[in-house]
Motif scaffolding. Structure first.
Motif, PDB file in Angstrom:
ATOM      1  N   SER A 151      64.849  49.855  51.681  1.00 26.19           N
ATOM      2  CA  SER A 151      64.929  50.924  52.673  1.00 26.19           C
ATOM      3  C   SER A 151      65.200  52.245  51.975  1.00 26.19           C
ATOM      4  N   SER A 152      64.879  53.342  52.673  1.00 24.08           N
ATOM      5  CA  SER A 152      65.189  54.662  52.122  1.00 24.08           C
ATOM      6  C   SER A 152      65.077  55.721  53.216  1.00 24.08           C
ATOM      7  N   PHE A 153      65.904  56.763  53.067  1.00 23.57           N
ATOM      8  CA  PHE A 153      65.738  57.962  53.893  1.00 23.57           C
ATOM      9  C   PHE A 153      64.549  58.782  53.400  1.00 23.57           C
ATOM     10  N   GLN A 154      64.091  58.509  52.184  1.00 23.05           N
ATOM     11  CA  GLN A 154      63.064  59.333  51.543  1.00 23.05           C
ATOM     12  C   GLN A 154      61.688  58.673  51.655  1.00 23.05           C
ATOM     13  N   PRO A 155      60.784  59.201  52.475  1.00 20.92           N
ATOM     14  CA  PRO A 155      59.439  58.622  52.556  1.00 20.92           C
ATOM     15  C   PRO A 155      58.762  58.522  51.191  1.00 20.92           C
ATOM     16  N   GLU A 156      59.028  59.488  50.327  1.00 22.18           N
ATOM     17  CA  GLU A 156      58.395  59.475  48.999  1.00 22.18           C
ATOM     18  C   GLU A 156      58.846  58.255  48.179  1.00 22.18           C
ATOM     19  N   SER A 157      60.087  57.851  48.354  1.00 30.90           N
ATOM     20  CA  SER A 157      60.578  56.652  47.659  1.00 30.90           C
ATOM     21  C   SER A 157      59.919  55.401  48.219  1.00 30.90           C
ATOM     22  N   LEU A 158      59.766  55.345  49.530  1.00 28.68           N
ATOM     23  CA  LEU A 158      59.099  54.187  50.139  1.00 28.68           C
ATOM     24  C   LEU A 158      57.632  54.138  49.740  1.00 28.68           C
ATOM     25  N   SER A 159      57.026  55.307  49.602  1.00 29.55           N
ATOM     26  CA  SER A 159      55.631  55.361  49.170  1.00 29.55           C
ATOM     27  C   SER A 159      55.493  54.820  47.737  1.00 29.55           C
ATOM     28  N   GLY A 160      56.444  55.193  46.874  1.00 30.58           N
ATOM     29  CA  GLY A 160      56.452  54.663  45.511  1.00 30.58           C
ATOM     30  C   GLY A 160      56.639  53.153  45.507  1.00 30.58           C
ATOM     31  N   ALA A 161      57.539  52.674  46.369  1.00 30.25           N
ATOM     32  CA  ALA A 161      57.782  51.224  46.469  1.00 30.25           C
ATOM     33  C   ALA A 161      56.532  50.512  46.971  1.00 30.25           C
ATOM     34  N   GLN A 162      55.872  51.117  47.924  1.00 31.45           N
ATOM     35  CA  GLN A 162      54.657  50.521  48.500  1.00 31.45           C
ATOM     36  C   GLN A 162      53.576  50.394  47.430  1.00 31.45           C
ATOM     37  N   ALA A 163      53.449  51.416  46.593  1.00 32.19           N
ATOM     38  CA  ALA A 163      52.433  51.387  45.539  1.00 32.19           C
ATOM     39  C   ALA A 163      52.772  50.345  44.469  1.00 32.19           C
ATOM     40  N   ALA A 164      54.076  50.242  44.141  1.00 30.59           N
ATOM     41  CA  ALA A 164      54.478  49.377  43.024  1.00 30.59           C
ATOM     42  C   ALA A 164      54.578  47.910  43.422  1.00 30.59           C
ATOM     43  N   ALA A 165      55.040  47.644  44.635  1.00 29.01           N
ATOM     44  CA  ALA A 165      55.254  46.250  45.074  1.00 29.01           C
ATOM     45  C   ALA A 165      54.935  46.158  46.564  1.00 29.01           C
ATOM     46  N   PRO A 166      53.653  46.204  46.904  1.00 24.80           N
ATOM     47  CA  PRO A 166      53.279  46.299  48.325  1.00 24.80           C
ATOM     48  C   PRO A 166      53.762  45.134  49.180  1.00 24.80           C
ATOM     49  N   ALA A 167      53.990  43.969  48.563  1.00 23.22           N
ATOM     50  CA  ALA A 167      54.386  42.799  49.360  1.00 23.22           C
ATOM     51  C   ALA A 167      55.849  42.840  49.782  1.00 23.22           C
ATOM     52  N   LEU A 168      56.668  43.677  49.149  1.00 20.54           N
ATOM     53  CA  LEU A 168      58.081  43.716  49.541  1.00 20.54           C
ATOM     54  C   LEU A 168      58.240  44.499  50.838  1.00 20.54           C
ATOM     55  N   PRO A 169      59.015  43.971  51.780  1.00 19.58           N
ATOM     56  CA  PRO A 169      59.175  44.661  53.070  1.00 19.58           C
ATOM     57  C   PRO A 169      59.942  45.974  52.920  1.00 19.58           C
TER      58      PRO A 169
END
Ligand code: G3P
Ligand code: MG
Length: 267
Positions: A151-169
């Motif tokens: 989780s994150s307050f920062q959309p940019e951090s979630l976007s980075g997470a999505q790119a790096a490990a898309p399967a993680l919720p």
């Protein structure tokens, strides 16, 4: 058309920063104490050292919760590892170190506990922190039956997470309902929103549910507020009150029989 809700493998009750305020936040001692009180899912805050290692700390700076000084993310891990992150709370915790994400992952996996990793970037490192934390989490929880919730307050951090490990919720944290939050959660393919508990009402639950999002809140420490949130149908409640609420009761707010009886550090 409404988006269907996906299965939700996480428990209703989540211990904030390991054990709320009973132990030094975001330390292994806190996780041990929370676990001793019966908690099986934890929230923690994770950021990067100057040399790119994920570790637990809430603030950008070290002063409040350690004997260090300055911006934590500007120090290499070798320096952060030497700090005392326990004495600020109580002498019994003197010498308690800042833990790495690896240490906390091992604890959770060894103890059958689940984790909500809040990606808490040092300002200016939002995307990189999301990428590195998600990569590390994917590696650490590889083969686990239930992955950590990022989780994150920062959309940019979630976007980075999505790119790096898309399967993680992923979950979007909200301390206000800013313009475009729902579109942002959808764009990031989030499975949940985690709102400040005072934001939730029936209309907000309906909006989130219609978008296929699970509904979680932070940080609810009050019995009546917790009852109202359960009545609204929230999927997860993050709390500091690990000695007060009974986490084994998923559908009711039950005050633990051990309320007031402190579980000692090494009990
Ligand atoms: O992740 C929920 C909650 O921890 C967010 O706020 O400031 O306590 O990290 P904060
Ligand atoms: Mg947090």
């Amino acid at each position: 058309m409404n988006t269907p809700l996906q299965p939700w493998p996480y428990p209703r009750w989540i211990a904030h920063r390991g054990a709320g305020k009973l132990a030094p936040e975001n330390t292994l001692a806190a996780f041990q104490l929370g676990h001793a009180h019966g908690w099986r899912m934890f929230e923690c805050d994770v950021k990067l050292s100057a040399d790119g290692l994920p570790f637990l700390l809430h603030d950008a700076t070290l002063e409040r919760t350690s004997n260090g000084q300055g911006t934590a993310g500007q120090l290499p891990w070798a320096e952060l590892a030497r700090l005392d992150a326990g004495s600020w709370l109580a002498p019994v915790y003197a010498g308690e170190p800042i833990p790495t994400l690896v240490t906390i992952a091992r604890f959770c996996l060894d103890h059958g506990s689940l984790l909500n990793i809040e990606i808490k970037p040092t300002p200016g490192t939002e995307r990189q922190t999301g990428e590195v934390v998600a990569q590390a989490a994917a590696r650490l929880w590889q083969g686990a039956s239930v992955p950590p919730l990022l989780s994150s307050f920062q959309p940019e951090s979630l976007s980075g997470a999505q790119a790096a490990a898309p399967a993680l919720p992923r979950a979007l944290l909200l301390d206000s309902l800013w313009e475009g939050w729902l579109d942002t959660a959808r764009r990031l393919n989030c499975v949940a929103v985690v709102c400040k508990y005072t934001l939730w009402d029936a209309a907000l639950v309906a909006s989130a549910r219609a978008a296929g999002l699970r509904c979680l809140c932070y940080t609810v420490n009050d019995t009546v507020a917790a009852q109202d949130l359960l009545a609204l149908g929230l999927d997860g409640l993050i709390t500091d009150r690990v000695d007060y609420f009974d986490p084994s009761q998923a559908d009711a707010v039950v005050v633990n029989a051990s309320n007031g009886r402190r579980v000692e550090r090494n009990a």
